[in-house]
Design a protein around this motif. Sequence first.
Motif, short mmCIF file in Angstrom:
data_model
loop_
_atom_site.label_atom_id
_atom_site.label_comp_id
_atom_site.label_asym_id
_atom_site.label_seq_id
_atom_site.Cartn_x
_atom_site.Cartn_y
_atom_site.Cartn_z
N ARG A 48 33.58 39.10 46.04
CA ARG A 48 34.43 39.59 44.95
C ARG A 48 35.72 40.17 45.52
N THR B 185 38.02 37.40 46.43
CA THR B 185 38.68 36.82 45.27
C THR B 185 39.81 37.71 44.78
N VAL C 71 43.68 36.74 44.37
CA VAL C 71 44.43 36.89 43.12
C VAL C 71 45.75 37.61 43.38
N ASP D 289 37.59 27.78 40.17
CA ASP D 289 38.67 28.73 39.91
C ASP D 289 38.47 29.40 38.55
N GLY D 290 38.13 28.61 37.54
CA GLY D 290 37.91 29.17 36.21
C GLY D 290 36.71 30.09 36.16
N SER E 268 35.43 31.76 38.59
CA SER E 268 35.75 32.97 39.36
C SER E 268 36.56 33.95 38.52
N THR E 269 37.55 33.42 37.81
CA THR E 269 38.38 34.27 36.95
C THR E 269 37.53 34.98 35.91
N TYR E 270 36.60 34.25 35.31
CA TYR E 270 35.79 34.84 34.24
C TYR E 270 34.75 35.81 34.77
N LEU F 160 35.50 37.88 37.26
CA LEU F 160 36.32 39.08 37.44
C LEU F 160 36.59 39.77 36.11
N LEU F 161 36.71 38.99 35.05
CA LEU F 161 36.99 39.54 33.73
C LEU F 161 35.72 39.94 32.97
#
Length: 211
Positions: free
Chosen positions: A104, A107, A111, A169-170, A172-174, A176-177
Amino acid sequence: MPKKVDHEARRQEISGALWRIASTRGLDGASLRDVAAEAGISLGRLQHYFRTKDEMLAFALRRINQLAGDRIRASIEAAGAEPSPRPVLRACLAGMLPLDAKSRIGTLVGVAYFARAVHDEQLRADARDGIPVLRAFFADQLRLAAERGELAPERATEDEAMLLISLVDGLSTYILLDVHGPQQALELLDLHLANLFGSPADGGKGAAGDQ
């Protein structure tokens, strides 16, 4: 005799301080002075190793990628002497996801780097450098799977390889969110691989056999 300084070790210590800041409060407002304080050194000493925040981020990202690569290789080796393409791809893709505290942080550093790269031509070029190599490796694995009858030949392309990179990538973004957790991200990854290769129950030949 003057004391010999291990410059690489010192850079890694500074990167560790950067990672700790990334994990607790993010990097948007973090300055070189903040990182120096976290590392327990003076700003001048830090700037002996990294003149700018961008240099520091770039080094930290390379180090994180190196560690991630080591974890992925260990996972592939654990799959057997000559693992088939599907477990190789699964290990690589899962290794790119922020599934635990260490990944994490990696990542989050990525970012921060990419956000700066959007407005900096050199950083943007550096960020793009590894993508063609990764895409080619994934495409080679897909072609090998097609040769083994595990994948429909028309899906063994660089476009399909790029979709795998984009999927991670998608996901991973979600993560984090907090749209989904790490376990759900893995389930979605496995769902995509099942759609690509077929279910494990049919030996991974379902996608090719349906054509």
